[in-house]
Motif scaffolding. Structure first.
Motif, short mmCIF file in Angstrom:
data_model
loop_
_atom_site.label_atom_id
_atom_site.label_comp_id
_atom_site.label_asym_id
_atom_site.label_seq_id
_atom_site.Cartn_x
_atom_site.Cartn_y
_atom_site.Cartn_z
N LEU A 192 0.83 -1.20 0.00
CA LEU A 192 0.00 0.00 0.00
C LEU A 192 0.87 1.25 0.00
CD1 LEU A 192 -2.84 1.30 0.32
CD2 LEU A 192 -2.52 1.10 2.79
N ILE A 193 1.88 1.27 0.85
CA ILE A 193 2.79 2.42 0.90
C ILE A 193 3.57 2.53 -0.42
CG2 ILE A 193 4.76 3.42 2.11
CD1 ILE A 193 3.80 1.98 4.63
N TYR A 194 4.02 1.40 -0.93
CA TYR A 194 4.79 1.41 -2.18
C TYR A 194 3.94 1.91 -3.35
CZ TYR A 194 7.52 -0.38 -6.11
OH TYR A 194 8.23 -0.48 -7.28
N THR A 195 2.68 1.45 -3.43
CA THR A 195 1.81 1.89 -4.52
C THR A 195 1.51 3.38 -4.42
OG1 THR A 195 0.78 -0.31 -4.49
CG2 THR A 195 -0.36 1.41 -5.70
N GLY A 196 1.26 3.88 -3.21
CA GLY A 196 1.04 5.32 -3.05
C GLY A 196 2.25 6.13 -3.45
N SER A 197 3.44 5.66 -3.08
CA SER A 197 4.67 6.36 -3.48
C SER A 197 4.87 6.32 -4.99
CB SER A 197 5.88 5.75 -2.77
OG SER A 197 5.71 5.77 -1.36
N HIS A 198 4.51 5.20 -5.60
CA HIS A 198 4.62 5.07 -7.05
C HIS A 198 3.70 6.07 -7.76
CE1 HIS A 198 4.71 2.13 -10.73
NE2 HIS A 198 5.23 3.31 -11.00
N ILE A 199 2.46 6.19 -7.29
CA ILE A 199 1.52 7.14 -7.88
C ILE A 199 2.03 8.57 -7.71
CG2 ILE A 199 -0.83 8.04 -7.74
CD1 ILE A 199 -1.71 5.25 -6.83
N LEU A 200 2.51 8.89 -6.52
CA LEU A 200 3.04 10.23 -6.27
C LEU A 200 4.23 10.54 -7.15
CD1 LEU A 200 2.89 12.79 -4.53
CD2 LEU A 200 4.37 11.65 -2.86
N LEU A 201 5.10 9.55 -7.36
CA LEU A 201 6.27 9.76 -8.20
C LEU A 201 5.88 10.02 -9.65
CD1 LEU A 201 9.36 9.81 -8.27
CD2 LEU A 201 9.33 7.35 -8.68
N LEU A 202 4.91 9.26 -10.17
CA LEU A 202 4.45 9.50 -11.54
C LEU A 202 3.80 10.87 -11.67
CD1 LEU A 202 2.91 6.05 -12.60
CD2 LEU A 202 5.02 7.09 -13.42
N HIS A 203 3.09 11.29 -10.64
CA HIS A 203 2.46 12.62 -10.68
C HIS A 203 3.51 13.73 -10.69
CE1 HIS A 203 -0.61 15.67 -9.98
NE2 HIS A 203 0.15 16.15 -9.00
N LEU A 204 4.51 13.59 -9.85
CA LEU A 204 5.55 14.62 -9.80
C LEU A 204 6.36 14.67 -11.09
CD1 LEU A 204 6.89 14.16 -6.15
CD2 LEU A 204 5.43 15.99 -7.02
N TYR A 205 6.50 13.53 -11.76
CA TYR A 205 7.31 13.50 -12.97
C TYR A 205 6.66 14.28 -14.11
CZ TYR A 205 10.41 11.77 -16.58
OH TYR A 205 11.33 11.69 -17.60
N GLN A 206 5.37 14.54 -14.02
CA GLN A 206 4.72 15.32 -15.08
C GLN A 206 5.02 16.81 -14.95
OE1 GLN A 206 3.54 13.25 -17.32
NE2 GLN A 206 3.94 11.63 -15.81
N PHE A 207 5.65 17.23 -13.84
CA PHE A 207 6.02 18.63 -13.69
C PHE A 207 7.19 18.96 -14.62
CE2 PHE A 207 4.38 19.15 -9.05
CZ PHE A 207 3.09 18.94 -9.52
N GLN A 208 7.24 20.22 -15.01
CA GLN A 208 8.26 20.65 -15.96
C GLN A 208 9.66 20.56 -15.36
OE1 GLN A 208 7.76 24.66 -17.34
NE2 GLN A 208 9.44 24.54 -18.83
N PHE A 209 9.81 20.95 -14.10
CA PHE A 209 11.15 20.94 -13.51
C PHE A 209 11.69 19.52 -13.37
CE2 PHE A 209 8.54 20.19 -9.79
CZ PHE A 209 9.30 19.35 -9.01
N PHE A 210 10.81 18.54 -13.13
CA PHE A 210 11.24 17.15 -13.00
C PHE A 210 11.72 16.62 -14.35
CE2 PHE A 210 10.23 13.51 -9.89
CZ PHE A 210 11.39 12.85 -10.24
N GLN A 211 10.97 16.94 -15.40
CA GLN A 211 11.34 16.46 -16.74
C GLN A 211 12.57 17.19 -17.27
OE1 GLN A 211 7.96 16.54 -19.36
NE2 GLN A 211 6.70 15.26 -18.01
N ASP A 212 12.82 18.42 -16.79
CA ASP A 212 14.04 19.10 -17.19
C ASP A 212 15.27 18.45 -16.59
OD1 ASP A 212 12.59 20.90 -18.67
OD2 ASP A 212 12.52 22.44 -17.08
N VAL A 213 15.14 17.92 -15.36
CA VAL A 213 16.26 17.25 -14.71
C VAL A 213 16.47 15.86 -15.29
CG1 VAL A 213 17.13 16.38 -12.51
CG2 VAL A 213 15.95 18.58 -12.60
#
Length: 545
Positions: A176-197
């Motif tokens: 449950l914790i791993y799946t929530g972290s996975h969803i959060l990570l995919l959400h953050l990766y859609q930000f411009q600053f994350f994709q620039d890095v």
């Protein structure tokens, strides 16, 4: 905790609304002829990026639809949180009134669980594992491989008669914790600053499974622009993860409630005084209720556990990591007897496993052992599972032409031609299962987005001819191959069950029956190794024997 969450959600959801109002009022107030509205936040500047990631954007160049998309969701969240809190308070007050009225009324019996509740629990656990497989294969990667490996472990444990038991609840919490972290990570990766890095085309992003769905265009920062050439599986992946997270949360909640109920002290039976002194009064169980409980016991007992008296494994707690050793039919066709005078208030009917304490089956109780039609079909499938396994091996080989899958075709043909093909298929099922799972893991690695990194040739041979192919949508092929593997696991389960019966018939160790935690697959695909139930005459006439 739910009330605290709803109370905290109201001010949290109100903050973005107030932020929008203050942000746009400030932009309008400081605007002039030299510096018009939003001039201090030019597109893709450092300040504009920061403010945009927080959730606030200029609206001077946006059309009506994009303005609604940027502003209205915050208001909807606030309204829904307020309405939900009001409804929750009303429901809690009503339940408190009902609880007060019930506490004033003496109850002579406990609340019994309906059979439909068990079916819903079984359905939720089954869907959870199906979604677990889907989350693992939808986008093959390192993050998704965790779900895929857990699915293979659970499936193999079921085939080996290893019950996950209550300890799997702790694993579910970690997932449950791993799946929530996975969803959060995919959400953050859609930000411009994350994709620039870390760009989506980088090796680390492709190995880990960070897929870029939305990209930012500095010419139109208020619009949603998708990456070209993105497959449908990338869009479906976040939705499957959300569904899996919900199933993990639901089953974890049910598991916690069950653990808390097991830790509560047993209620004492009601007592009353009579002229002869004090004696216990037990609730009389009706005949129909007794038959239902008896039938439920035999349904569970068909996958129940036979354990050693004084187990050398040191496991004295029923239902925790036990090896299934099914017993044969008791001598004389006897089944566990039920003493109606010993049924306590709110307790389950207990069926003992000692032959000396068993009573002959009466006509009514024997009728309760008759299988239902769908159960008869399941038992027929279980008894003939080796045929399905051979068909699955041939279908796997025909669907995916390669040298590795040619082994399946060759083994299926040889096993089918042997005089005692069923026995040989059962004996070789563990080896076939290991080979199938290794093939699945190899295909999973070659299903990752590593076209330029993974080799394509092995000497003078092409890897796709050997069996390590790359597909446009690898999730569909992995799901189909996992479906074929299910029949092989079913055959191995049949083999281990029959072997355990032979072992229990030749050993001198005393065996005793005790209840155990039955997994969802045990309930879904039981095995009638004890021959304690029988098919109806209609099913026998149709060939269900």
């Amino acid at each position: 905790p739910t009330g605290i969450f709803l109370k905290c959600l109201i001010p949290v959801s109100l903050l973005p609304i107030l932020g929008h109002i203050i942000f746009h009022i400030t932009l309008v107030a400081i605007a002039n002829d030299k510096e018009p509205y939003g001039s201090m936040f030019t597109n893709c500047s450092s300040t504009e990026k920061l403010v945009r990631q927080i959730g606030y954007q200029r609206l001077d160049s946006a059309d009506v639809l994009h303005i609604i998309r940027l502003v209205v969701p915050d208001a909807i969240v606030f309204i829904i949180s307020v309405v939900t809190l009001v409804l929750a308070v009303k429901l809690s007050n009503r339940q408190a009134e009902i609880g007060t009225s019930l506490s004033e009324t003496p109850l002579l019996g406990g609340v019994k669980k309906k059979p439909g509740h068990q079916f819903l629990k079984l359905l939720s656990e089954c869907l959870q594992n199906v979604i677990l497989l889907a989350a693992g294969v939808i986008v093959p990667s390192v993050l998704g491989g965790v779900y895929f490996i857990v699915f293979l472990i659970v499936l193999t444990m079921w085939g080996c008669y290893k019950s996950t038991g209550h300890q799997f609840g702790y694993v579910r919490i970690l997932l449950l914790i791993y799946t929530g972290s996975h969803i959060l990570l995919l959400h953050l990766y859609q930000f411009q600053f994350f994709q620039d890095v870390l760009k989506p085309s980088d090796l680390i992003a492709r190995i880990v499974g960070l897929t870029g769905i939305v990209k930012t265009d500095c010419g139109a920062v208020d619009r949603i622009i998708f990456y070209p050439g993105v497959r449908w599986s990338v869009f479906v992946n976040p939705g499957i993860l959300l569904i899996l997270y919900w199933f993990f949360a639901l089953n974890t909640l049910l598991w916690r409630r069950k653990m808390e109920s097991l830790q509560e002290p047993a209620k004492k039976p009601l007592k009353r005084r009579s002229e002869s002194g004090e004696r216990q009064v037990f609730r009389q169980t009706s005949q129909n209720e007794l038959h239902w409980k008896n039938d439920k016991h035999h349904f569970d007992d068909e996958t129940g556990s036979m354990v050693f008296s004084g187990s050398f494994m040191g496991d004295d707690e029923p239902g925790e990591d036990e090896r299934l050793v099914e017993n044969e039919e008791p001598p004389g066709g006897h089944y566990g007897g039920v003493n109606e005078s010993a049924v306590s208030v709110g307790s389950e009917v207990e069926v003992t496993g000692e032959p000396s304490q068993q009573e002959p089956v009466t006509g009514d109780s024997f009728a309760s052992l008759k299988r239902r039609p769908w159960m008869s079909v399941l038992f027929l499938i279980m008894r003939q599972s080796y045929v399905l396994s051979l068909i699955a091996m041939m279908a796997w080989s025909i669907t995916y032409h390669s040298w590795l899958t040619f082994t399946f075709l060759l083994a299926a043909c040889i096993l089918w031609m042997l005089p005692n093909s069923r026995q040989w298929c059962l004996r070789t099922s563990p080896v076939i299962l290991i080979y199938a799972e290794l093939l699945l893991l190899g295909q999973y690695i070659f299903g990752m987005n590593l076209d330029s990194e993974l080799p394509k040739m092995a000497g003078n041979y092409k890897l796709d001819e050997i069996g390590l192919k790359r597909f446009t949508d690898p999730c569909l092929n992995l799901a189909l191959q996992a479906f074929f593997t299910l029949f092989i696991v079913l055959t191995m389960r049949q083999y281990l069950g029959e072997r355990s019966i032979s072992a229990s018939g030749t050993t001198d160790i005393k065996m005793q029956t005790r209840a155990r935690k039955i997994s969802f697959l045990d309930r879904l695909l039981p095995m009638d190794m004890q021959h304690q139930s029988y098919d109806s005459k209609t099913m026998l006439f149709l060939g269900m024997k």
